[in-house]
Design a protein around this motif. Structure first.
Motif: not given
Length: 252
Positions: A7-11, A21-24
């Protein structure tokens, strides 16, 4: 090694060593397990795209594990780096069992985690005719400002202990191998990081002169429709024991 559906997100940030903490991409903010106890120098970059593996096991405290990060390159592209240090041995074992590491192929038996010479090494390869080969694997993700790869990314007392164990085995007539598993797509060669751990660099050069073989292989991230689906050990990379980073290019 195949990944589960990533699943992709932003660190957003990594903290307390084991948390990130990651924002998907769907907008949710989650806490992911960071399976890397090192400094993660040059691969802990907030704002970069990351890939997480999910888990539905009830016993787990965190439902997500940080697997990969996409790092921007000078030419405008990105390069994936595996931050999950536990994947390196699985990738190497898969390559050993399939015979894809030509220098280490053809052994009759492969054993994980052999305790020898007062230290636990990653693999023992046995053959009735050739005897035993001992292999220690080190994951490399540090690409410095000069464009080259280096190991370690921080002082590594444990790493020097492994070098001493390999040297002792070589002195006993065994084949002893240090294998750099390069888990960063844009690293093209590896050198000891004298600027971060001069003692390790000196030890590596010493044991190489005592018969310890030093080799490097780079991981390949396999993608389908842009999504990472697998990682495997690929081509050989050169190892330079003499190269040192220009002090002017050291960035804290």
């Amino acid at each position: 090694m195949e990944y589960p559906a990533l699943v992709p997100g932003t660190l957003l940030r990594r903290y307390k060593r084991f948390l990130a903490d990651v924002r998907l991409d769907d907008g949710r903010e989650v806490v992911a397990h960071c399976p890397n106890t090192g400094s993660m120098r040059a691969v802990n970059v907030p704002g970069c795209r990351v890939w997480l593996s999910p888990s539905d096991k009830p016993a787990r405290k965190l439902a997500w594990t940080w697997e990969l990060i996409e790092l921007p390159q000078p030419d405008g592209t990105s390069a994936a780096a595996s931050v999950h240090t536990g994947r390196a041995n699985r990738v190497v074992e898969e390559a050993l069992r399939s015979g894809r590491i030509e220098e280490l192929a053809g052994h009759a038996a492969i054993q994980r985690e052999a305790t020898v010479a007062g230290s636990r090494l990653d693999f023992r390869l046995d053959d009735p005719e050739r005897g035993s080969t001992f292999v220690e694997v080190k994951q490399v993700t540090l690409r410095e400002a000069d464009g080259h790869g280096y190991f370690p990314d921080a002082v590594s007392v444990r790493g020097r202990k492994h070098l001493a164990a390999l040297a002792a085995l070589a002195a006993q007539g065994h084949r002893a191998v240090l294998l750099f598993c390069v888990a960063h797509e844009s690293i093209e060669d590896v050198a000891p990081a004298s600027h971060l751990d001069p003692a390790y660099a000196a030890s590596l050069r010493e044991v190489a002169g005592l018969g310890v073989e030093v080799m490097a292989r780079r991981c390949e991230v396999i993608r389908e429709a842009g999504v990472p689906v697998a990682i495997r050990l690929g081509r050989r990379l050169p190892v330079s024991l003499s190269r040192e980073l220009d002090p002017a290019m050291v960035v804290d």
